[in-house]
Scaffold this motif. Structure first.
Motif, PDB file in Angstrom:
ATOM      1  N   VAL A 110       3.087  -2.280  -3.705  1.00 53.44           N
ATOM      2  CA  VAL A 110       2.950  -2.197  -2.255  1.00 53.44           C
ATOM      3  C   VAL A 110       2.581  -0.786  -1.785  1.00 53.44           C
ATOM      4  O   VAL A 110       1.685  -0.640  -0.940  1.00 53.44           O
ATOM      5  CB  VAL A 110       4.227  -2.701  -1.556  1.00 53.44           C
ATOM      6  CG1 VAL A 110       4.143  -2.473  -0.050  1.00 53.44           C
ATOM      7  CG2 VAL A 110       4.439  -4.186  -1.836  1.00 53.44           C
ATOM      8  N   PRO A 111       3.213   0.286  -2.281  1.00 51.84           N
ATOM      9  CA  PRO A 111       2.785   1.628  -1.849  1.00 51.84           C
ATOM     10  C   PRO A 111       1.318   1.907  -2.144  1.00 51.84           C
ATOM     11  O   PRO A 111       0.618   2.515  -1.325  1.00 51.84           O
ATOM     12  CB  PRO A 111       3.712   2.565  -2.641  1.00 51.84           C
ATOM     13  CG  PRO A 111       4.925   1.751  -2.921  1.00 51.84           C
ATOM     14  CD  PRO A 111       4.426   0.358  -3.126  1.00 51.84           C
ATOM     15  N   VAL A 158      -0.792  -0.097   0.397  1.00 53.35           N
ATOM     16  CA  VAL A 158      -0.771   0.535   1.718  1.00 53.35           C
ATOM     17  C   VAL A 158      -1.661   1.777   1.740  1.00 53.35           C
ATOM     18  O   VAL A 158      -2.463   1.976   2.671  1.00 53.35           O
ATOM     19  CB  VAL A 158       0.681   0.898   2.109  1.00 53.35           C
ATOM     20  CG1 VAL A 158       0.707   1.788   3.344  1.00 53.35           C
ATOM     21  CG2 VAL A 158       1.498  -0.371   2.358  1.00 53.35           C
ATOM     22  N   LEU A 174      -2.962  -3.499   7.345  1.00 52.28           N
ATOM     23  CA  LEU A 174      -1.978  -2.529   6.868  1.00 52.28           C
ATOM     24  C   LEU A 174      -0.623  -2.770   7.550  1.00 52.28           C
ATOM     25  O   LEU A 174       0.428  -2.756   6.896  1.00 52.28           O
ATOM     26  CB  LEU A 174      -2.482  -1.111   7.134  1.00 52.28           C
ATOM     27  CG  LEU A 174      -1.745   0.050   6.482  1.00 52.28           C
ATOM     28  CD1 LEU A 174      -2.675   1.248   6.335  1.00 52.28           C
ATOM     29  CD2 LEU A 174      -0.523   0.470   7.271  1.00 52.28           C
ATOM     30  N   VAL A 175      -0.657  -3.005   8.856  1.00 55.81           N
ATOM     31  CA  VAL A 175       0.584  -3.265   9.596  1.00 55.81           C
ATOM     32  C   VAL A 175       1.260  -4.535   9.083  1.00 55.81           C
ATOM     33  O   VAL A 175       2.485  -4.576   8.889  1.00 55.81           O
ATOM     34  CB  VAL A 175       0.291  -3.384  11.105  1.00 55.81           C
ATOM     35  CG1 VAL A 175       1.544  -3.801  11.863  1.00 55.81           C
ATOM     36  CG2 VAL A 175      -0.241  -2.062  11.646  1.00 55.81           C
ATOM     37  N   LEU A 197       3.002  -3.943   5.701  1.00 58.93           N
ATOM     38  CA  LEU A 197       4.272  -3.247   5.875  1.00 58.93           C
ATOM     39  C   LEU A 197       5.349  -4.177   6.422  1.00 58.93           C
ATOM     40  O   LEU A 197       6.538  -4.028   6.091  1.00 58.93           O
ATOM     41  CB  LEU A 197       4.094  -2.056   6.823  1.00 58.93           C
ATOM     42  CG  LEU A 197       3.272  -0.877   6.274  1.00 58.93           C
ATOM     43  CD1 LEU A 197       3.004   0.127   7.382  1.00 58.93           C
ATOM     44  CD2 LEU A 197       3.999  -0.204   5.112  1.00 58.93           C
ATOM     45  N   ARG A 198       4.946  -5.143   7.208  1.00 58.57           N
ATOM     46  CA  ARG A 198       5.913  -6.041   7.841  1.00 58.57           C
ATOM     47  C   ARG A 198       6.317  -7.207   6.936  1.00 58.57           C
ATOM     48  O   ARG A 198       7.491  -7.587   6.891  1.00 58.57           O
ATOM     49  CB  ARG A 198       5.302  -6.596   9.149  1.00 58.57           C
ATOM     50  CG  ARG A 198       6.136  -7.650   9.851  1.00 58.57           C
ATOM     51  CD  ARG A 198       7.443  -7.075  10.381  1.00 58.57           C
ATOM     52  NE  ARG A 198       8.232  -8.094  11.078  1.00 58.57           N
ATOM     53  CZ  ARG A 198       9.046  -8.957  10.485  1.00 58.57           C
ATOM     54  NH1 ARG A 198       9.183  -8.932   9.154  1.00 58.57           N
ATOM     55  NH2 ARG A 198       9.710  -9.838  11.195  1.00 58.57           N
TER      56      ARG A 198
END
Length: 391
Positions: free
Chosen positions: A83-84, A87, A184-185, A188-189
């Motif tokens: 995930v990092p 992102v 991207l948002v 993260l969610r």
């Protein structure tokens, strides 16, 4: 949010699946989006040295960066988490892709396209791995088929949206890359990290085992054969039936539409056929389609051939991605998928280099037939390798 192990994964919320499918469409939009803007860009920078070459590099440079950076980003994701990396690469995608809205020099645009290529590499490797991580093995056929459908649909949208925005000026299509911001948002969610641990009964293969190397070769050969269509079809369609940009764009969009339909039905195909059979069908479709395109005397025949090619392309990503995911341990997924991504873009890079000498020697039509012959040879090889298993 607490990470779970791959072995504990059940069907996740639809929001996670929709997010990862949306992220996957970002990769297919990357190159096709700005194609309609290239003539206007060339006119804008006509006064700069080597403008014609540099403008074409704006289109092709991301592919080179993807090929080089995908294995490195896959290795990085194994250390920091998927995930990092996803992102960070969506951020690179936004900055690099959207830079065309403000930059006014070809060297600056090339730097932006290089950043875009790095972003795409990370998105491709991590999004597929995350789809596999968050779904049990029995669901892989369904979700990878949906990923293929999403990518095909993204290709259609990219062709249409890029053409519309290009009418407002050569910078217009670069706005499409800003769609990565909401993606991207959403990541993260809705997309948690998964603690990747070998699950009971999962193969412990590595990215370098013999089967994996064979899958990289299948991806490379499939892309070399298929990529004669987007790179050479506009010239051949004009020669066969006087097709202009509108007809050519519609026929190339039909390839993406066929790819989408195959992806939507891939789960049914996967329940009936194993990966070797699906790979055989994929190369057989490429062979038949390319033969039809190369021997076409009318646009109707060429168009039919392109649709059949689209069926083969629709089988390619979910089949080879799924086969690779099933062949390696969960911890090796991103490394293996990074190498597969490099093989894919090496095929894209190599296809026109291989095709052009053939075109100069035997002509466009025969080049398509030879590409179909390559696909037919691979089909035969896959059939032969299955015979001992059947006995």
């Amino acid at each position: 949010m607490t990470a779970t192990t791959v072995a504990d994964v059940r069907r996740p919320p639809k929001s996670l699946l929709v997010t990862l499918l949306g992220v996957s469409t970002m990769t297919i939009m990357a190159s096709a989006t700005i194609t309609p803007a290239l003539p206007g860009m060339e006119r804008h920078f006509a006064g700069e040295p080597h403008a014609q070459l540099l403008v074409r590099l704006v289109l092709t440079l991301p592919g080179l960066l993807i090929m080089l950076s995908a294995p490195l980003l896959a290795r990085l994701s194994g250390r920091t988490g998927r995930v990092p990396v996803l992102v960070a690469c969506l951020a690179l995608y936004t900055v690099g892709g959207g830079s065309g809205l403000v930059l006014d020099s070809l060297p600056g645009l090339l730097v932006g396209r290089a950043l875009l290529g790095v972003g795409i590499a990370g998105i491709m490797t991590t999004s597929t791995a995350l789809l596999a991580d968050h779904h049990p093995a029995g669901e892989h056929g369904r979700v990878l088929g949906l990923q293929g459908a999403a990518m095909g649909f993204g290709g259609v949208v990219a062709m249409l949206l890029g053409g519309v925005l290009a009418t407002e000026g050569w910078r217009g299509p670069f706005a499409v890359y800003l769609l990565a911001v909401p993606m991207l948002v959403l990541v993260l969610r809705f997309v948690p990290e998964v603690a990747v641990q070998p699950a009971q009964g999962v193969s412990e293969g590595t990215p370098w085992q013999r089967r994996s190397l064979g899958l990289y070769a299948l991806m490379f050969l499939g892309v070399v054969a298929f990529y004669t269509v987007p790179t050479q079809a506009p010239f051949w369609l004009a020669e066969v039936g006087g097709a202009g940009p509108v007809v050519t764009g519609a026929l190339i969009a039909a390839v993406n539409l066929a790819m989408t339909l195959v992806g939507l039905n891939y789960r049914r195909l996967r329940t009936r056929w194993d990966f070797p059979a699906l790979a055989t069908a994929m190369f057989a479709a490429l062979a038949v389609g390319l033969f039809l395109v190369g021997s076409a005397g009318t646009l109707w025949t060429a168009g039919l051939g392109m649709v059949v090619v689209g069926v083969g392309v629709g089988l390619q990503n979910p089949t080879i991605n799924g086969w690779l995911v099933a062949s390696v341990s969960p911890g090796a997924r991103t490394k293996a998928l990074g190498l597969l991504t490099s093989a894919l873009f090496l095929g894209q890079f190599s296809s026109p280099l291989i095709a052009q000498p053939l075109i100069d020697t035997v002509g466009l039509g025969t080049t398509f037939v030879l590409a179909g012959t390559l696909a037919a040879v691979v089909t035969g090889a896959l059939i032969i390798t299955r015979l001992p298993r059947r006995r």
